[in-house]
Write an enzyme that holds these catalytic residues in place. Structure first.
Site, PDB file in Angstrom:
ATOM      1  N   ARG A 176       0.800  -1.238   0.000  1.00 15.20           N
ATOM      2  CA  ARG A 176       0.000   0.000   0.000  1.00 15.20           C
ATOM      3  C   ARG A 176       0.831   1.286   0.000  1.00 15.20           C
ATOM      4  O   ARG A 176       0.424   2.303   0.548  1.00 15.20           O
ATOM      5  CB  ARG A 176      -0.985   0.017   1.184  1.00 15.20           C
ATOM      6  N   SER A 226     -11.407  -0.651   3.229  1.00 11.19           N
ATOM      7  CA  SER A 226     -10.719  -1.009   4.480  1.00 11.19           C
ATOM      8  C   SER A 226     -10.082   0.238   5.064  1.00 11.19           C
ATOM      9  O   SER A 226      -9.257   0.874   4.420  1.00 11.19           O
ATOM     10  CB  SER A 226      -9.617  -2.030   4.208  1.00 11.19           C
ATOM     11  N   GLU A 296      -5.176   2.998   6.601  1.00 13.64           N
ATOM     12  CA  GLU A 296      -4.841   2.863   5.174  1.00 13.64           C
ATOM     13  C   GLU A 296      -5.440   4.070   4.440  1.00 13.64           C
ATOM     14  O   GLU A 296      -4.844   4.624   3.533  1.00 13.64           O
ATOM     15  CB  GLU A 296      -5.446   1.565   4.638  1.00 13.64           C
TER      16      GLU A 296
HETATM   17  C1  LIG Z   1     -15.772  -0.266  -1.377  1.00 11.91           C
HETATM   18  C2  LIG Z   1     -14.280  -0.100  -1.481  1.00 11.91           C
HETATM   19  C3  LIG Z   1     -13.483  -1.206  -1.713  1.00 11.91           C
HETATM   20  C4  LIG Z   1     -12.087  -1.073  -1.808  1.00 11.91           C
HETATM   21  N1  LIG Z   1     -11.328  -2.179  -2.044  1.00 11.91           N
HETATM   22  C5  LIG Z   1      -9.986  -2.046  -2.141  1.00 11.91           C
HETATM   23  C6  LIG Z   1      -9.166  -3.194  -2.399  1.00 11.91           C
HETATM   24  O1  LIG Z   1      -9.641  -4.304  -2.542  1.00 11.91           O
HETATM   25  N2  LIG Z   1      -7.829  -3.013  -2.463  1.00 11.91           N
HETATM   26  C7  LIG Z   1      -7.250  -1.778  -2.324  1.00 11.91           C
HETATM   27  O2  LIG Z   1      -6.016  -1.676  -2.422  1.00 11.91           O
HETATM   28  N3  LIG Z   1      -7.997  -0.683  -2.087  1.00 11.91           N
HETATM   29  C8  LIG Z   1      -9.345  -0.790  -1.991  1.00 11.91           C
HETATM   30  N4  LIG Z   1     -10.104   0.325  -1.763  1.00 11.91           N
HETATM   31  C9  LIG Z   1      -9.444   1.623  -1.548  1.00 11.91           C
HETATM   32  C10 LIG Z   1      -9.213   2.458  -2.830  1.00 11.91           C
HETATM   33  O3  LIG Z   1     -10.116   2.089  -3.858  1.00 11.91           O
HETATM   34  C11 LIG Z   1      -7.776   2.348  -3.316  1.00 11.91           C
HETATM   35  O4  LIG Z   1      -6.859   2.747  -2.321  1.00 11.91           O
HETATM   36  C12 LIG Z   1      -7.530   3.195  -4.584  1.00 11.91           C
HETATM   37  O5  LIG Z   1      -6.248   2.902  -5.058  1.00 11.91           O
HETATM   38  C13 LIG Z   1      -7.640   4.696  -4.330  1.00 11.91           C
HETATM   39  O6  LIG Z   1      -7.677   5.342  -5.592  1.00 11.91           O
HETATM   40  P1  LIG Z   1      -8.457   6.722  -5.777  1.00 11.91           P
HETATM   41  O7  LIG Z   1      -8.306   7.147  -7.193  1.00 11.91           O
HETATM   42  O8  LIG Z   1      -9.849   6.617  -5.291  1.00 11.91           O
HETATM   43  O9  LIG Z   1      -7.594   7.657  -4.861  1.00 11.91           O
HETATM   44  P2  LIG Z   1      -8.085   8.853  -3.914  1.00 11.91           P
HETATM   45  O10 LIG Z   1      -8.894   8.295  -2.792  1.00 11.91           O
HETATM   46  O11 LIG Z   1      -8.700   9.940  -4.712  1.00 11.91           O
HETATM   47  O12 LIG Z   1      -6.680   9.321  -3.343  1.00 11.91           O
HETATM   48  C14 LIG Z   1      -5.866   8.478  -2.566  1.00 11.91           C
HETATM   49  C15 LIG Z   1      -4.447   9.042  -2.587  1.00 11.91           C
HETATM   50  O13 LIG Z   1      -3.931   8.896  -3.900  1.00 11.91           O
HETATM   51  C16 LIG Z   1      -3.462  10.166  -4.370  1.00 11.91           C
HETATM   52  N5  LIG Z   1      -3.661  10.223  -5.812  1.00 11.91           N
HETATM   53  C17 LIG Z   1      -4.807  10.013  -6.508  1.00 11.91           C
HETATM   54  N6  LIG Z   1      -4.590  10.156  -7.831  1.00 11.91           N
HETATM   55  C18 LIG Z   1      -3.288  10.469  -7.974  1.00 11.91           C
HETATM   56  C19 LIG Z   1      -2.447  10.756  -9.087  1.00 11.91           C
HETATM   57  N7  LIG Z   1      -2.893  10.774 -10.341  1.00 11.91           N
HETATM   58  N8  LIG Z   1      -1.131  11.023  -8.849  1.00 11.91           N
HETATM   59  C20 LIG Z   1      -0.644  11.034  -7.578  1.00 11.91           C
HETATM   60  N9  LIG Z   1      -1.385  10.788  -6.487  1.00 11.91           N
HETATM   61  C21 LIG Z   1      -2.696  10.508  -6.678  1.00 11.91           C
HETATM   62  C22 LIG Z   1      -4.295  11.192  -3.631  1.00 11.91           C
HETATM   63  O14 LIG Z   1      -3.646  12.456  -3.581  1.00 11.91           O
HETATM   64  C23 LIG Z   1      -4.419  10.535  -2.256  1.00 11.91           C
HETATM   65  O15 LIG Z   1      -3.293  10.812  -1.451  1.00 11.91           O
HETATM   66  C24 LIG Z   1     -11.497   0.212  -1.667  1.00 11.91           C
HETATM   67  C25 LIG Z   1     -12.318   1.335  -1.453  1.00 11.91           C
HETATM   68  C26 LIG Z   1     -13.691   1.185  -1.364  1.00 11.91           C
HETATM   69  C27 LIG Z   1     -14.549   2.401  -1.160  1.00 11.91           C
END
Ligand SMILES: Cc1cc2nc3c(=O)[nH]c(=O)nc-3n(C[C@H](O)[C@H](O)[C@H](O)COP(=O)(O)OP(=O)(O)OC[C@H]3O[C@@H](n4cnc5c(N)ncnc54)[C@H](O)[C@@H]3O)c2cc1C
Length: 304
Positions: A176, A226, A296
């Site tokens: 992560r 999570s 996380e």
């Molecule tokens: C129902 C549910 C299930 C999930 N299941 C999983 C799972 O199975 N496994 C898992 O790993 N995660 C899971 N997640 C968490 C999440 O989907 C992941 O961590 C995902 O990678 C976050 O991506 P995001 O675009 O939504 O990031 P955001 O929530 O928008 O941002 C998270 C971080 O990433 C940074 N970021 C976003 N885009 C960029 C970019 N282009 N460049 C640099 N930094 C950036 C942001 O600044 C922030 O610090 C789940 C979430 C939910 C709601």
């Protein structure tokens, strides 16, 4: 607050950039909580993203990157400075056995695209609701797979707006985490190396993982997935369950009755409800097991 004056300056320097003021960020997060952004910008090209970053750097304005908002709790006071939302950079294309995806593409869509192209390797990601950028930042993973298994290259911008092409080893991916987070890189594009495979087999795997996810996770409520990292040798959900916290509620936020590792927004929760509940869970689990749960989910922004 950075509003009218900075907005005018930004408009003048980058006339084609889409800019909004006082945008409500709750609409962009999976928890449906969070305050407003002073300035909310949506670049539609790499060049506009680079110019925005250079502008923020030169004028010393705080810059926050928003992906799909699925791993964020934005505090109720919102975010000062510029929030850059990269949703428009969502192109996905195939080159041989590689897929090249824009940072704003949903990783779920990339995984579905791979299925359509009979390319295997991204099945594990078919239910992760993040963007490509967020998935690289977090080295997202599920069911034994993670982004770094298939990622081979990424195009990023540095905090000053310089364009870099990074190879897999420069991304330093681990549980992560990645160098994207450590070095404050902004992901623009990622290249995934996949393998040709039977489409039916890929589909079966994705269906199996989707079924597992739907049966275990409270997807009927807003949440950020999570909340806590897996502590070495333990499972966060199990520790929370053993501490008797399942169903525990503060305001509108509740430790899910279906999956203790999730905190769900069951009744107009605020970010403050979420944070208070996270703190209560950490304290209770620590008292009962001696294990400190690390979040996380990223908590950002200002208190109200
Ligand atoms: C129902 C549910 C299930 C999930 N299941 C999983 C799972 O199975 N496994 C898992 O790993 N995660 C899971 N997640 C968490 C999440 O989907 C992941 O961590 C995902 O990678 C976050 O991506 P995001 O675009 O939504 O990031 P955001 O929530 O928008 O941002 C998270 C971080 O990433 C940074 N970021 C976003 N885009 C960029 C970019 N282009 N460049 C640099 N930094 C950036 C942001 O600044 C922030 O610090 C789940 C979430 C939910 C709601």
């Amino acid at each position: 607050m950075y509003t009218t004056q900075t907005m005018e300056q930004l408009k003048q320097e980058i006339p084609t950039l889409i800019i909004k003021t006082e945008e409500d960020l709750a609409a962009y997060t999976f928890t449906k909580t969070g305050g407003k952004a002073d300035l909310f910008v949506m670049p539609t090209s790499h060049d506009l993203a680079a110019k925005t970053i250079a502008f923020a750097h030169t004028n010393q304005i705080p810059l926050t990157i928003l992906g799909n908002g699925s791993n964020l709790i934005i505090k109720d006071g919102g975010i000062r400075g510029i929030v850059m939302y990269l949703d428009a950079l969502h192109a996905i294309k195939r080159e041989g056995t590689r897929i090249i995806a824009g940072c704003g593409a949903k990783i779920i869509d990339v995984s579905r695209f791979a299925l359509e192209e009979s390319l295997s390797g991204l099945e594990f990601a078919c239910g992760i609701p993040g963007s490509v950028g967020g998935a690289l930042y977090m080295n997202a993973g599920a069911y034994g797979g993670e982004i770094s298994d298939v990622l081979i290259e990424a195009t990023v911008l540095t905090a000053t707006g310089e364009l870099l092409h990074l190879q897999k080893d420069q991304l330093e991916a681990r549980y992560r985490k990645s160098s994207i987070a450590d070095k404050h890189y902004i992901v623009l594009e990622a290249v995934f190396e996949l393998e040709l495979a039977d489409k039916m087999q890929i589909r079966l795997k994705m269906d199996e993982l989707t079924e597992m996810r739907e049966s275990k996770q409270p997807l009927e409520y807003p949440s950020c997935g999570s909340v806590f990292k897996r502590p070495p040798g333990h499972f966060a959900g199990k520790l929370i369950q053993e501490a008797g916290l399942q169903g525990y509620q503060i305001g509108g936020a509740q430790v899910s009755k279906k999956h203790a590792g999730f905190i769900v927004n069951i009744d107009h929760a605020t970010a403050t409800d979420y944070m208070n509940l996270i703190e209560h869970v950490q304290k209770t689990v620590f008292e009962q097991s001696g294990i400190l749960l690390e979040t996380e989910v990223k908590i950002i922004g200002e208190d109200k």
